[in-house]
Design a protein around this motif. Structure first.
Motif, mmCIF file in Angstrom:
data_model
loop_
_atom_site.group_PDB
_atom_site.id
_atom_site.type_symbol
_atom_site.label_atom_id
_atom_site.label_comp_id
_atom_site.label_asym_id
_atom_site.label_seq_id
_atom_site.Cartn_x
_atom_site.Cartn_y
_atom_site.Cartn_z
ATOM 1 N N ARG A 95 0.995 -1.243 -0.148
ATOM 2 C CA ARG A 95 -0.095 0.055 -0.038
ATOM 3 C C ARG A 95 0.928 1.323 -0.002
ATOM 4 N NH1 ARG A 95 -5.370 -0.973 1.312
ATOM 5 N NH2 ARG A 95 -5.857 -3.212 2.039
ATOM 6 N N GLY A 96 0.637 2.050 -0.838
ATOM 7 C CA GLY A 96 1.384 3.327 -0.973
ATOM 8 C C GLY A 96 2.891 3.308 -1.617
ATOM 9 N N ALA A 97 2.849 2.273 -2.316
ATOM 10 C CA ALA A 97 4.408 2.179 -2.960
ATOM 11 C C ALA A 97 4.100 1.263 -4.363
ATOM 12 C CB ALA A 97 5.358 1.151 -2.158
ATOM 13 N N ASP A 105 -10.112 1.675 -0.679
ATOM 14 C CA ASP A 105 -9.096 1.989 -0.593
ATOM 15 C C ASP A 105 -8.128 1.632 -1.672
ATOM 16 O OD1 ASP A 105 -9.598 3.939 1.400
ATOM 17 O OD2 ASP A 105 -8.874 2.559 2.816
ATOM 18 N N ASN A 106 -7.981 0.292 -1.816
ATOM 19 C CA ASN A 106 -7.547 -0.437 -2.826
ATOM 20 C C ASN A 106 -8.270 -1.805 -3.008
ATOM 21 O OD1 ASN A 106 -5.763 -2.368 -3.907
ATOM 22 N ND2 ASN A 106 -4.132 -1.207 -3.953
#
Length: 331
Positions: free
Chosen positions: A36-38, A212-213
């Motif tokens: 998440r976030g990468a 969110d994902n």
């Protein structure tokens, strides 16, 4: 937390360092690491932590006597008046039994009997009405066939009646979140279970679903539910998972899950895919009639099998069985 999605391949010419996927004929030598976030990155499969690699590669145990190293076809047997594609067509147990037996003759290795529609917008069915629909159909089928039967229900009382009638597996579209008595009942009965992801209930699930994902959110839900079931006594090797295509998902959500469905092998459980005749197929194919979505349903199902999906849940058994046989022959 990192997530490991195997990049699935087929063929006998495997590179050095390739691993079998779920103990079957497909394999992978690389994985996509998701965080998440990468940004996602691709690395050799040998770099996956040992426990994660074990879950990706371990041969899956048989489910209700069915070999999970080869694709299995689950025939949909809706004894409901309002299912989106075939509601009202199986008005009584005798008719349902006849259709089920024909599905078996056509290649179904498992039948999924449901008495409550879970189409978008469907209302809750009283459990007594649901039992009155499913129990006679299961009893009629069991009297004439030993093919495994799954009960498609969210309710413990319905599942208990269905198992007494001969059902072998509990398939809960709520992922065992609707009726807290259903998971302990399944554990006590010692039957395999299928855990599906759905955002919201059928009446509201398509009202602007947001994630969110979607890929990782669905994975996390299934991982949590598998752990919860295992903790109360359901054997992990007897848990099937289903990402719930069309259950609280937009077209974009569905396509993301389908393109990346091999991620779910990292849970160490067989994967079930149910896309048959669904609305997103009609949207892409520009086909409003659900019964005319067979080609699209088969195309998506074969794409899932190419990523190692073990069970296809379908309405059109004969067409799907033929397609799977041809896919296997030319793989």
């Amino acid at each position: 937390m990192s997530y490991y999605r195997p990049l699935v391949r087929s063929g006998e010419a495997r590179p050095e360092g390739a691993y079998p996927l779920a103990g079957g004929a497909l394999w992978f030598s690389e994985v996509e690491i998701l965080d998440r976030g990468a940004p996602a990155r691709v690395v050799p499969a040998g770099l996956v932590p040992e426990e994660d690699r074990r879950r990706l590669t371990a041969r899956r145990a048989s489910i209700a006597g069915l070999d999970m190293s080869t694709p299995q076809i689950m025939g949909i047997l809706n004894v409901t008046p309002d299912s989106f594609s075939d509601g009202g067509k199986l008005a009584d147990a005798e008719m349902a039994c006849a259709v089920g037996l024909q599905m078996i003759a056509d290649g179904a290795t498992l039948l999924d009997v449901g008495g409550e529609s879970t189409r978008p917008g469907a209302e809750l069915v009283d459990e007594n009405d649901e039992v009155a629909r499913v129990r006679p159909a299961i009893e009629a089928l069991r009297a004439q066939s030993d093919v495994p039967i799954s009960i498609d229900t969210r309710k413990a009382a319905v599942a208990m009646e269905a198992m007494e009638a001969g059902a072998d597996l509990v398939n809960d579209v709520s992922g065992f979140t609707y009726d807290m008595a259903l998971a302990p009942l399944s554990a006590q009965a010692g039957v395999p279970v299928c855990v599906m992801h759905a955002q919201g209930d059928p009446a509201t699930m398509q009202d602007e679903p947001v994630y969110d994902n979607v890929l990782l959110d669905v994975y996390d839900f299934l991982a949590e539910q598998v752990d919860r079931l295992e903790a109360i006594g359901v054997v992990r090797e007897q848990i099937v998972i289903d990402p719930g295509i069309g259950f609280g998902k937009t077209l974009a959500h569905n396509l993301t899950l389908l393109k990346n469905i091999s991620l779910f092998h990292a849970l160490g459980c067989p994967v079930l895919l149910g896309v048959s005749r669904k609305r997103f197929i009609g949207t892409i194919a520009e086909e409003d009639n659900p019964s005319a979505r067979v080609p699209g349903s088969i195309a998506v199902g074969l794409a899932g099998i190419a990523q190692g999906v073990q069970i296809l849940r379908v309405h059109d058994v004969a067409d799907t069985a033929q397609a799977v046989r041809l896919w296997q022959a030319v793989r």
